[in-house]
Structures are given as C-alpha cells and as structure tokens.
Design a protein around this motif. Structure first.
Motif, PDB file in Angstrom:
ATOM      1  N   GLU A 296       0.819  -1.211   0.000  1.00 25.04           N
ATOM      2  CA  GLU A 296       0.000   0.000   0.000  1.00 25.04           C
ATOM      3  C   GLU A 296       0.855   1.264   0.000  1.00 25.04           C
ATOM      4  O   GLU A 296       0.484   2.281  -0.582  1.00 25.04           O
ATOM      5  CB  GLU A 296      -0.963   0.010   1.191  1.00 25.04           C
ATOM      6  CG  GLU A 296      -0.305  -0.071   2.554  1.00 25.04           C
ATOM      7  CD  GLU A 296      -0.155  -1.502   3.045  1.00 25.04           C
ATOM      8  OE1 GLU A 296      -0.077  -1.692   4.271  1.00 25.04           O
ATOM      9  OE2 GLU A 296      -0.136  -2.426   2.194  1.00 25.04           O
TER      10      GLU A 296
ATOM     11  N   ASP B 123       2.083   1.570  -3.630  1.00 26.05           N
ATOM     12  CA  ASP B 123       0.977   2.012  -4.488  1.00 26.05           C
ATOM     13  C   ASP B 123       0.680   3.488  -4.266  1.00 26.05           C
ATOM     14  O   ASP B 123       0.352   4.217  -5.208  1.00 26.05           O
ATOM     15  CB  ASP B 123      -0.274   1.179  -4.215  1.00 26.05           C
ATOM     16  CG  ASP B 123      -0.153  -0.251  -4.732  1.00 26.05           C
ATOM     17  OD1 ASP B 123       0.741  -0.503  -5.571  1.00 26.05           O
ATOM     18  OD2 ASP B 123      -0.939  -1.106  -4.288  1.00 26.05           O
ATOM     19  N   SER B 124       0.785   3.934  -3.025  1.00 26.84           N
ATOM     20  CA  SER B 124       0.566   5.347  -2.721  1.00 26.84           C
ATOM     21  C   SER B 124       1.622   6.212  -3.403  1.00 26.84           C
ATOM     22  O   SER B 124       1.317   7.273  -3.960  1.00 26.84           O
ATOM     23  CB  SER B 124       0.602   5.569  -1.209  1.00 26.84           C
ATOM     24  OG  SER B 124       0.475   6.943  -0.901  1.00 26.84           O
TER      25      SER B 124
END
Length: 354
Positions: free
Chosen positions: A309, A312-313
């Motif tokens: 995550e 992806d951020s």
C-alpha cells in the motif's frame, strides 16, 4: 495598543513593510475573509477592510490576501482599505478539487500544520501520507493528531502504523471531548507567537479541538452523517484566532481531496522516506522504481519488506505529480506566447498610433 509580534510579526515582514510605512500605511494580519470583507488584526484592535481596486484587478487569485497574510492597509473612518500583500514566508496549498490542476492556497505564513484524523472512522494512513507529502513540499512542519482515542480499544496501535511510514514528525494521541492529551499538545506544540493550522476531513473533530483550547465555542461542532461518515454542519470558513497560550491557530473546513502540487524540478523521493532508504541500492541512479531491472524498491515490495500500500501510494502521488507538472509547464508556455503577442500588438499600435 497591541504588539504586532503577538500576532506573529517578525523581521521578515518588518523589512518588506518599510516602504509602505513611509507612505503612511499600517500593517495588519488577515484573520478571516467573509465575502468581500477582510477581518484584520491590527495594533489598535480589529478592523474590517476591503481590497483596493488596484489590488483586486492586478493580482491573480492565489496572490490576493488569504487567512494568515500580512497586509499594508490605509485606515479610512472606522474601516480600512488593503493596498498590498507583504511577501509570504510559505503557502499551504493543494491542487484544486476535481480535474483542474490549479493551485488553491489554503493558509499562509504557517509554522506547523496539524493533520487531524479521527480514530473512529476516518483513520487512513495512505491519506495521511498524502497530507504529509504536500505539507512538507510547502516548507511547513507537519504534526499528526490522532483524535478520538477514547473511542478505540488500542489507540497506540494506530500511532505505530503512522510511525511505520517513516516520517520524522510527531504523532500525538488525544481526545477533544475527554481532553486526554490536550495539555501535552498545548505545552509542547502550541507556542507563543507561532502560527498553526488544523487540516483534515470533515468530522474528525477539528472544531471541537479549537473550542476545547479556547474554552468557548468558536465554531459549531458538526455531527457525523450515518450515511457516509462525513461531517455535516461543520466549519465552512477559515479563522485565525489567538489561543490562551499566545499561539495563533487557523481552523480550516474539511477537505475530501488533497491533491499534491510538487514543482517541476522536484523529484519528490525525499518525501517518501521508506522508498528513499531503498533507492540507493537500485542498479540505476535515475531509477523510476517501476519496471527497471535491479530496482531495490520493487524487489522490497515482492519480498514484503516494503508494504504494497505504501508503494501504491507512491505511484499514485507520482502520477498526480507528473500530471500537475505537465499542465503547469504547458500553462506557462501559453502565457509566454500570449505575452509575446500582447507586446507585438502594443508595438503595432504605437507605430500606427492606433
């Protein structure tokens, strides 16, 4: 008379105000903006003012007075006329909501930005990272406030999740209604003659925090909708107020979008500390951390050493950054071209006396 230093006046503004002082103008800080009315804090008290026609017609919207600005104004009867905006130390901005790539200035001349998230429904580390990235690139110190700690069983676990993002910024647990953590926050982070801003989504408790600090109700405290968990009837304007500690605090309306506005010459990697720690091990110094062979970042994602995550951020923020930069470059190109055409027309009219 009140000393302007109480409102955050310092040598930066003093040196830029000298010219206006010789013209008989006074200095003031913008505390609130209501339509065309600007609420000013002056050495002699509060003054309502409007913008001069010259300022209103010559400046871009982002350069017009914002809450936190220092301005030069002319007293006129019981009101004032704002003549000029003094150069800012910094600007807290975001990309305008929606598809626009315009920059919106939220508040200016800020020492620290408090990012508020509620632990009841609002907690989102990736959204928090977006706030931190944007605040850092604005040249402002971020501090994270995890509010409503009394509503969860293990508030410390939420603090650990934020610390795991790798940013060197304080993360405080508190409760506006139960007053847990408020004294520590005030003693360590709300200092005399410094300016702070509260930002975050609707319903996280920003106005409740302000009211708790003031000891009276400045803003109506909104409830949270049971349909979308968003705040309703909450703060709709920005106000600069002085706290009992002598600190200046700006409460801002809730924001559902907080787009980044990294400049074209910014690589942005130092705003992602977990990736920065790995980037030196990449095979290529200009690695984009997407598809290159020997990329230590993507390898860490595959092994689980870098949370998916977080990666992806980073990709999402980088994509927004590229879009914003591309649009900004094109906009400047168009403005330069228009400027050339305007000069050509002016020369032509002068030659033809038209």
């Amino acid at each position: 008379m009140i000393s302007l230093t109480s409102y955050g006046w310092n040598t930066h503004f003093e040196q830029h105000f000298h010219t206006y002082q010789t013209q008989g103008l006074e200095a003031a800080r913008v505390a609130a903006i209501e339509g065309f009315r600007h609420k000013l804090l002056t050495a002699s008290g509060h003054v309502d003012a409007t913008l001069s026609g010259a300022l209103m017609n010559s400046a871009e919207n982002r350069d017009l007075p914002k809450v936190g600005d220092w301005v030069a104004f002319k007293a006129y009867d019981n009101e004032g006329i704002v003549i000029a905006v003094l150069p800012r130390i910094n600007e807290l901005s975001r990309k305008m909501p929606g598809r626009s790539t315009e920059k919106q200035v939220i508040a200016v001349n800020i020492d620290t930005a408090f990012i508020v998230q509620g632990l009841d429904r609002d907690f989102n580390p990736m959204r928090l990272q977006r706030y931190i990235v944007q605040i850092m690139q604005c040249g402002i110190t971020p501090v994270v406030l995890l509010n409503k700690q009394d509503l969860v069983a293990d508030p410390e676990s939420y603090r650990r999740q934020v610390m795991a993002l790798g940013y060197d910024c304080p993360v405080l647990l508190l409760s506006a209604t139960g007053r847990e953590g408020l004294e520590k926050w005030v003693a360590e982070h709300l200092l005399h003659e410094k300016t702070y801003v509260l930002i975050g989504s609707s319903g996280v408790g920003k106005s409740t925090l302000v009211n708790a600090l003031l000891g009276y109700r400045l803003q109506e405290e909104g409830t949270v909708s049971s349909l979308n968990h968003k705040g309703k009837h909450t703060t709709v304007s920005r106000n600069l107020v002085m706290l009992p500690s002598g600190a200046m605090l700006i409460d801002s309306p809730g924001m559902r979008e907080f787009g980044v506005t990294l400049d074209a010459d910014e690589q942005g990697m130092h705003y992602h500390p977990l990736l920065t720690a790995l980037a030196d091990e990449c095979r290529f110094h200009d690695c984009t951390h997407r598809h290159e062979p020997g990329c230590a970042v993507t390898a860490a994602v595959q092994t689980g050493d870098l949370p998916r995550e977080v990666y992806d951020s980073y990709l999402k923020i980088s994509k927004e950054q590229a879009h914003y930069q591309g649009d900004s470059v094109e906009k400047r190109r168009v403005e330069r071209q228009f400027g050339k055409i305007a000069k050509q027309v002016a020369r032509y009219r002068k030659q033809r006396k038209y």
